[in-house]
Design an enzyme around this catalytic site. Structure first.
Site, PDB file in Angstrom:
ATOM      1  N   ASP A 181       0.846  -1.194   0.000  1.00  0.00           N
ATOM      2  CA  ASP A 181       0.000   0.000   0.000  1.00  0.00           C
ATOM      3  C   ASP A 181       0.882   1.244   0.000  1.00  0.00           C
ATOM      4  O   ASP A 181       1.908   1.287   0.684  1.00  0.00           O
ATOM      5  CB  ASP A 181      -0.901   0.021   1.242  1.00  0.00           C
ATOM      6  CG  ASP A 181      -1.967  -1.059   1.205  1.00  0.00           C
ATOM      7  OD1 ASP A 181      -2.381  -1.433   0.100  1.00  0.00           O
ATOM      8  OD2 ASP A 181      -2.387  -1.512   2.289  1.00  0.00           O
ATOM      9  N   ASP A 192       4.439  -0.551   4.883  1.00  0.00           N
ATOM     10  CA  ASP A 192       3.269  -1.421   4.818  1.00  0.00           C
ATOM     11  C   ASP A 192       3.584  -2.724   5.549  1.00  0.00           C
ATOM     12  O   ASP A 192       2.829  -3.168   6.412  1.00  0.00           O
ATOM     13  CB  ASP A 192       2.896  -1.695   3.359  1.00  0.00           C
ATOM     14  CG  ASP A 192       1.695  -2.625   3.211  1.00  0.00           C
ATOM     15  OD1 ASP A 192       1.180  -3.119   4.225  1.00  0.00           O
ATOM     16  OD2 ASP A 192       1.273  -2.859   2.064  1.00  0.00           O
ATOM     17  N   ASP A 198       0.946 -10.276   5.396  1.00  0.00           N
ATOM     18  CA  ASP A 198       0.456  -8.897   5.371  1.00  0.00           C
ATOM     19  C   ASP A 198      -0.791  -8.775   4.511  1.00  0.00           C
ATOM     20  O   ASP A 198      -0.764  -9.067   3.310  1.00  0.00           O
ATOM     21  CB  ASP A 198       1.568  -7.991   4.832  1.00  0.00           C
ATOM     22  CG  ASP A 198       1.179  -6.536   4.812  1.00  0.00           C
ATOM     23  OD1 ASP A 198       1.225  -5.915   5.873  1.00  0.00           O
ATOM     24  OD2 ASP A 198       0.828  -6.027   3.725  1.00  0.00           O
ATOM     25  N   LEU A 199      -1.905  -8.334   5.107  1.00  0.00           N
ATOM     26  CA  LEU A 199      -3.163  -8.230   4.363  1.00  0.00           C
ATOM     27  C   LEU A 199      -3.067  -7.191   3.252  1.00  0.00           C
ATOM     28  O   LEU A 199      -2.513  -6.118   3.443  1.00  0.00           O
ATOM     29  CB  LEU A 199      -4.314  -7.862   5.305  1.00  0.00           C
ATOM     30  CG  LEU A 199      -5.062  -9.040   5.944  1.00  0.00           C
ATOM     31  CD1 LEU A 199      -4.138  -9.824   6.873  1.00  0.00           C
ATOM     32  CD2 LEU A 199      -6.280  -8.547   6.723  1.00  0.00           C
ATOM     33  N   ASP A 200      -3.636  -7.552   2.095  1.00  0.00           N
ATOM     34  CA  ASP A 200      -3.664  -6.657   0.937  1.00  0.00           C
ATOM     35  C   ASP A 200      -5.050  -6.031   0.847  1.00  0.00           C
ATOM     36  O   ASP A 200      -6.030  -6.696   0.493  1.00  0.00           O
ATOM     37  CB  ASP A 200      -3.339  -7.437  -0.344  1.00  0.00           C
ATOM     38  CG  ASP A 200      -3.138  -6.521  -1.538  1.00  0.00           C
ATOM     39  OD1 ASP A 200      -3.592  -5.358  -1.483  1.00  0.00           O
ATOM     40  OD2 ASP A 200      -2.527  -6.958  -2.526  1.00  0.00           O
ATOM     41  N   ASP A 229      -4.973  -1.642  15.966  1.00  0.00           N
ATOM     42  CA  ASP A 229      -3.556  -1.966  16.078  1.00  0.00           C
ATOM     43  C   ASP A 229      -2.797  -1.629  14.801  1.00  0.00           C
ATOM     44  O   ASP A 229      -3.300  -1.837  13.690  1.00  0.00           O
ATOM     45  CB  ASP A 229      -3.405  -3.471  16.383  1.00  0.00           C
ATOM     46  CG  ASP A 229      -1.971  -3.882  16.621  1.00  0.00           C
ATOM     47  OD1 ASP A 229      -1.359  -3.386  17.577  1.00  0.00           O
ATOM     48  OD2 ASP A 229      -1.436  -4.698  15.832  1.00  0.00           O
ATOM     49  N   HIS A 233       0.815   0.955   9.382  1.00  0.00           N
ATOM     50  CA  HIS A 233       1.165  -0.039   8.365  1.00  0.00           C
ATOM     51  C   HIS A 233      -0.020  -0.386   7.463  1.00  0.00           C
ATOM     52  O   HIS A 233       0.107  -1.254   6.590  1.00  0.00           O
ATOM     53  CB  HIS A 233       1.672  -1.315   9.037  1.00  0.00           C
ATOM     54  CG  HIS A 233       2.735  -1.074  10.049  1.00  0.00           C
ATOM     55  ND1 HIS A 233       4.048  -0.840   9.705  1.00  0.00           N
ATOM     56  CD2 HIS A 233       2.682  -1.004  11.405  1.00  0.00           C
ATOM     57  CE1 HIS A 233       4.768  -0.659  10.814  1.00  0.00           C
ATOM     58  NE2 HIS A 233       3.957  -0.747  11.846  1.00  0.00           N
ATOM     59  N   GLU A 259      -3.372   3.053  17.144  1.00  0.00           N
ATOM     60  CA  GLU A 259      -1.974   3.004  17.561  1.00  0.00           C
ATOM     61  C   GLU A 259      -1.086   3.353  16.365  1.00  0.00           C
ATOM     62  O   GLU A 259      -0.878   2.537  15.472  1.00  0.00           O
ATOM     63  CB  GLU A 259      -1.601   1.610  18.084  1.00  0.00           C
ATOM     64  CG  GLU A 259      -0.155   1.510  18.517  1.00  0.00           C
ATOM     65  CD  GLU A 259       0.551   0.239  18.049  1.00  0.00           C
ATOM     66  OE1 GLU A 259       1.690   0.010  18.485  1.00  0.00           O
ATOM     67  OE2 GLU A 259      -0.030  -0.516  17.246  1.00  0.00           O
ATOM     68  N   GLY A 298      16.968  15.330  36.455  1.00  0.00           N
ATOM     69  CA  GLY A 298      16.508  16.639  36.892  1.00  0.00           C
ATOM     70  C   GLY A 298      16.776  17.773  35.942  1.00  0.00           C
ATOM     71  O   GLY A 298      16.520  18.942  36.257  1.00  0.00           O
ATOM     72  N   PHE A 300      15.386  18.134  32.923  1.00  0.00           N
ATOM     73  CA  PHE A 300      14.257  18.402  32.022  1.00  0.00           C
ATOM     74  C   PHE A 300      13.445  19.591  32.535  1.00  0.00           C
ATOM     75  O   PHE A 300      13.132  19.689  33.725  1.00  0.00           O
ATOM     76  CB  PHE A 300      13.360  17.168  31.925  1.00  0.00           C
ATOM     77  CG  PHE A 300      12.296  17.265  30.865  1.00  0.00           C
ATOM     78  CD1 PHE A 300      12.559  16.838  29.576  1.00  0.00           C
ATOM     79  CD2 PHE A 300      11.040  17.783  31.149  1.00  0.00           C
ATOM     80  CE1 PHE A 300      11.584  16.922  28.586  1.00  0.00           C
ATOM     81  CE2 PHE A 300      10.055  17.870  30.169  1.00  0.00           C
ATOM     82  CZ  PHE A 300      10.338  17.439  28.881  1.00  0.00           C
TER      83      PHE A 300
END
Length: 366
Positions: A181, A192, A198-200, A229, A233, A259, A298, A300
């Site tokens: 993709d 991807d 890996d799903l197409d 999830d 990708h 995510e 300390g 930051f």
């Protein structure tokens, strides 16, 4: 304002009791003020009872069929899962399902096909063309025997995989006639491919199967939302239609959080734009600011803790968190915030109006 509990962590015991354990804790969760629970992936995964749930094998098996050496999942049976959701609803607590559409793992049979080998650091660069490979891509789900759905997944449903059985060799393979993709994260030139088969999403049968499952799952659970999830990708526009169908089907406004693991605010904002601002995102840049604040002795400047975060730029689309299952020690995205800083970090997200705060099970229960 919602306050969400991520109701699992990576290192829970593999005793298939988690759905029951959550149910026992519901009175306490209500007293603590949680309005919603994010539950782990409920479908049977490749490693059976040992699998946290992200190695998706059979979406239609929620702990009902003898597959991958077990009937229940790591968390319990289908009946226990549905009973938990029903009990949470009776206690006015919403439930959000974690779904994994990026990949499938644990195929039942191999297939011999042609594929191009891609470079690890550049998934658009060919190392070798038209190689004959043997790949684990045929999913027949023999334990389910066609109940709910009789579709057989084959290599035609996928774009690629990372293992050639014939040579017992790990390599990124893009299948003949398929292409990654384009509208995905730009890491490795094209991100991807992440793992597994890996799903197409350009294949109509793949999209139809995910829609069929979505309708079946939503009708049965009456779920209140989804945690998506690995969306960096997946084609950035894919979920638009799928989520629209779920909202129509359930006739309610769903809570949706994706995510997208990146500390680059620009990438998160681009995804929001591409997805039509329909999906909230975890504020990963804030997590890394918290991590830096906790580990710089300390030095930051706490006045800048929300700088360059999604909570600052688009608070209505930001879901804040301190840690999660992926940031735990020993995991691929390990970036665990030390115990001494946890109360400070949670104060920052729980006492702030902006953003939707999420508490991690591992921080609440150990």
């Amino acid at each position: 304002m919602k306050t969400i509990l991520q109701a699992f962590e990576w290192y829970l015991p593999s005793d298939s009791q988690h759905w029951n354990n959550i149910k026992e804790n519901i009175p306490d969760l209500g007293k603590l003020g949680f309005s919603g629970l994010w539950l782990p992936p409920a479908s049977k995964a490749a490693s059976g009872v040992e699998d946290v749930g992200y190695g998706t094998y059979d979406l239609f098996d929620l702990g009902e069929f003898d597959q991958k050496g077990t009937i229940p999942t790591k968390y319990g049976t289908k009946d226990e899962y549905l009973d938990l959701i029903n009990t949470l609803h009776h206690n006015n607590i919403e439930v959000y399902a974690d779904i994994v559409f990026n990949h499938m793992m644990g195929a039942d049979e191999t297939e011999t096909i042609e594929a191009d080998i891609k470079a690890e650091d550049n998934h658009l660069h060919n190392i070798e063309n038209n190689k004959t490979v043997e790949v684990w891509t045929k999913f027949t789900f023999p334990g389910r025997q066609g109940k709910y759905d009789n579709y057989i997944w084959t290599w035609h449903n996928f774009t690629g995989i990372d293992y050639d059985e014939r040579k017992n060799q790990e390599e990124i393979l893009e299948f003949e006639g398929h292409e990654w993709d384009e509208n995905v994260d730009s890491e490795n030139s094209n991100f991807d491919y992440l793992m597994g088969a890996d799903l197409d999403f350009s294949v109509s049968e793949t999209v139809e199967q995910l829609e069929k499952w979505g309708h079946w799952f939503s009708e049965m659970t009456k779920i209140d939302g989804f945690r998506l999830d690995a969306i960096k990708h997946i084609d950035f526009k894919y979920f638009d239609k799928w989520l629209e169908q779920r909202a129509k089907q359930l006739d309610k406004k769903l809570f949706i959080v994706g995510e997208y693991w990146s500390d680059d605010l620009g990438k998160l904002e681009y995804y929001l734009e591409q997805s039509g601002d329909k999906i909230q995102l975890f504020d990963v840049p804030l997590h890394f600011n918290l991590k830096e604040a906790s580990s710089t002795n300390g030095e930051f400047d706490m006045r800048t803790i929300f700088d360059h975060t999604l909570t600052a730029s688009q608070p209505e689309l930001s879901v804040t968190f301190v840690d999660n299952h992926d940031t735990q020690e020993g995991q691929a995205l390990q970036s665990w915030i030390p115990a001494w800083f946890k109360e400070h970090a949670y104060s920052l997200i729980l006492l702030r109006k902006k953003g939707t705060p999420t508490v991690f099970w591992g921080d609440l229960y150990g």
